[in-house]
Design an enzyme around this catalytic site. Structure first.
Site, mmCIF file in Angstrom:
data_model
loop_
_atom_site.group_PDB
_atom_site.id
_atom_site.type_symbol
_atom_site.label_atom_id
_atom_site.label_comp_id
_atom_site.label_asym_id
_atom_site.label_seq_id
_atom_site.Cartn_x
_atom_site.Cartn_y
_atom_site.Cartn_z
ATOM 1 N N GLY A 4 -13.166 -22.179 -22.298
ATOM 2 C CA GLY A 4 -11.759 -21.803 -22.192
ATOM 3 C C GLY A 4 -11.333 -20.585 -22.987
ATOM 4 O O GLY A 4 -10.163 -20.484 -23.377
ATOM 5 N N THR A 5 -12.246 -19.628 -23.198
ATOM 6 C CA THR A 5 -11.795 -18.418 -23.913
ATOM 7 C C THR A 5 -10.842 -17.594 -23.040
ATOM 8 O O THR A 5 -9.924 -16.960 -23.565
ATOM 9 C CB THR A 5 -12.978 -17.546 -24.390
ATOM 10 O OG1 THR A 5 -13.726 -17.096 -23.256
ATOM 11 C CG2 THR A 5 -13.879 -18.319 -25.347
ATOM 12 N N LEU A 40 -12.890 -25.293 -4.353
ATOM 13 C CA LEU A 40 -11.660 -25.886 -3.826
ATOM 14 C C LEU A 40 -11.737 -25.949 -2.301
ATOM 15 O O LEU A 40 -12.402 -25.124 -1.669
ATOM 16 C CB LEU A 40 -10.457 -25.041 -4.254
ATOM 17 C CG LEU A 40 -10.170 -25.020 -5.756
ATOM 18 C CD1 LEU A 40 -9.077 -24.009 -6.077
ATOM 19 C CD2 LEU A 40 -9.778 -26.403 -6.275
ATOM 20 N N ASN A 56 -9.203 -15.702 -9.557
ATOM 21 C CA ASN A 56 -10.418 -16.097 -10.271
ATOM 22 C C ASN A 56 -10.926 -14.897 -11.057
ATOM 23 O O ASN A 56 -10.684 -13.750 -10.674
ATOM 24 C CB ASN A 56 -11.486 -16.537 -9.266
ATOM 25 C CG ASN A 56 -12.766 -16.987 -9.942
ATOM 26 O OD1 ASN A 56 -12.714 -17.707 -10.948
ATOM 27 N ND2 ASN A 56 -13.905 -16.582 -9.416
ATOM 28 N N HIS A 58 -14.512 -13.224 -12.449
ATOM 29 C CA HIS A 58 -15.963 -13.302 -12.264
ATOM 30 C C HIS A 58 -16.635 -12.279 -13.190
ATOM 31 O O HIS A 58 -16.201 -11.125 -13.240
ATOM 32 C CB HIS A 58 -16.314 -13.008 -10.800
ATOM 33 C CG HIS A 58 -17.770 -13.183 -10.519
ATOM 34 N ND1 HIS A 58 -18.355 -14.422 -10.393
ATOM 35 C CD2 HIS A 58 -18.760 -12.270 -10.384
ATOM 36 C CE1 HIS A 58 -19.649 -14.264 -10.188
ATOM 37 N NE2 HIS A 58 -19.927 -12.971 -10.170
ATOM 38 N N SER A 81 -14.489 -8.815 -12.746
ATOM 39 C CA SER A 81 -13.554 -8.636 -11.627
ATOM 40 C C SER A 81 -12.567 -9.793 -11.602
ATOM 41 O O SER A 81 -12.964 -10.955 -11.748
ATOM 42 C CB SER A 81 -14.302 -8.673 -10.287
ATOM 43 O OG SER A 81 -15.422 -7.814 -10.277
ATOM 44 N N GLU A 114 -11.717 -18.520 1.135
ATOM 45 C CA GLU A 114 -12.568 -19.691 1.341
ATOM 46 C C GLU A 114 -14.044 -19.465 1.010
ATOM 47 O O GLU A 114 -14.824 -20.398 0.991
ATOM 48 C CB GLU A 114 -12.393 -20.214 2.769
ATOM 49 C CG GLU A 114 -11.045 -20.923 2.889
ATOM 50 C CD GLU A 114 -10.582 -21.111 4.316
ATOM 51 O OE1 GLU A 114 -11.433 -21.151 5.208
ATOM 52 O OE2 GLU A 114 -9.352 -21.197 4.521
ATOM 53 N N ASP A 158 -16.302 -16.046 -4.493
ATOM 54 C CA ASP A 158 -16.215 -14.692 -5.071
ATOM 55 C C ASP A 158 -15.957 -13.611 -4.018
ATOM 56 O O ASP A 158 -16.517 -12.520 -4.089
ATOM 57 C CB ASP A 158 -17.522 -14.344 -5.823
ATOM 58 C CG ASP A 158 -17.825 -15.354 -6.915
ATOM 59 O OD1 ASP A 158 -16.875 -15.817 -7.565
ATOM 60 O OD2 ASP A 158 -19.008 -15.661 -7.117
HETATM 61 C C1 GRF Z 1 -16.297 -16.417 -17.770
HETATM 62 O O1 GRF Z 1 -17.408 -15.595 -17.939
HETATM 63 C C2 GRF Z 1 -15.721 -16.222 -16.401
HETATM 64 O O2 GRF Z 1 -15.879 -14.928 -15.911
HETATM 65 C C3 GRF Z 1 -16.509 -17.187 -15.571
HETATM 66 O O3 GRF Z 1 -16.743 -18.291 -16.401
HETATM 67 C C4 GRF Z 1 -16.675 -17.905 -17.769
HETATM 68 C C5 GRF Z 1 -15.646 -18.768 -18.415
HETATM 69 O O4 GRF Z 1 -15.594 -18.623 -19.800
HETATM 70 N N1 GRF Z 1 -15.828 -17.464 -14.343
HETATM 71 P P1 GRF Z 1 -14.446 -19.328 -20.619
HETATM 72 O O5 GRF Z 1 -14.488 -20.837 -20.318
HETATM 73 O O6 GRF Z 1 -13.144 -18.724 -20.203
HETATM 74 O O7 GRF Z 1 -14.762 -19.043 -22.050
#
Ligand code: GRF
Length: 203
Positions: free
Chosen positions: A12-13, A93, A107, A109, A141, A147, A150
């Site tokens: 969850g950073t 989802l 999202n 990525h 990104s 659907e 990425d």
């Molecule tokens: C991040 O690298 C994000 O791009 C990917 O998953 C990771 C999540 O990291 N989708 P965090 O849980 O937000 O620290």
């Protein structure tokens, strides 16, 4: 003020970056709900610390993808959410929720889409693949969710150099730092009503 739900599965950073940027006023929004697919996700602690409503919804308790997404959708509807942010959320989802919230699910990525994205391309695997292919640059990104994995329209991207002695972990950390700036910028754009043009762009 937009109402935001953040869906997480891990540390969850990125959630933290969104929390901090809502608190500072950079994002004109409020995180009203955090849903985790895993009860042990540290992201839940971050949300609880900020008194954000949390909910654990585990895939194993639902028969299929649709029932699982329906459960998520019920929580989201109850909280009158304007924008759903996927932040390290590892469950796909269903088309149903994606349609209902079209152009309102984002999202992040950890690569420069459309490269190094798609099914199975998540976490450290992305960075291993980037190094294996000898890329000079990677990055991150933020995109709207459709659907396919990425695949939806890209909102923002940031290029990050790959260095000679990088390990997947070192590269992941360098990119993650940029994610923490990029995701809040994209959410800020949404709150300012600037995302509509992007979602209507023809491919
Ligand atoms: C991040 O690298 C994000 O791009 C990917 O998953 C990771 C999540 O990291 N989708 P965090 O849980 O937000 O620290």
């Amino acid at each position: 003020m937009i109402r935001i739900a953040v869906l997480v599965s891990g540390g969850g950073t990125n959630l933290q970056a969104l929390i901090d940027n809502c608190k500072s006023g950079f994002i004109q929004g409020k995180i009203v709900l955090v849903i985790s697919s895993r009860p042990q996700a540290y992201a839940l602690k971050r949300a609880e610390k900020e008194n954000i409503h949390t909910k654990v919804i585990e895939k194993k308790h639902y028969g299929n993808e649709k029932e699982y997404s329906d459960a998520i959708q019920r929580e989201i509807r109850a909280k009158k959410v304007d924008l759903i942010c996927l932040a390290g959320f590892l469950v796909k989802l269903s088309p149903n929720i994606i349609k209902t919230y079209e152009s309102r699910i984002m999202n992040i990525h950890p690569a420069l889409l459309p490269s190094f994205g798609g099914k199975g391309m998540y976490g450290i695997k992305v960075h291993e693949e980037v190094l294996k292919r000898g890329q000079k640059y990677s990055g991150c990104s933020v995109h709207l969710v459709d659907e396919e994995y990425d695949h939806g329209p890209v909102i923002l991207q940031k290029k990050v150099p790959v260095k000679k002695d990088d390990t997947p972990q070192i590269l992941a950390e360098r990119i993650l730092k940029e994610e923490h700036k990029l995701y809040p910028q994209a959410v800020r754009m949404f709150a300012l009503g600037k995302i509509k043009q992007i979602s209507k762009r023809k491919s």
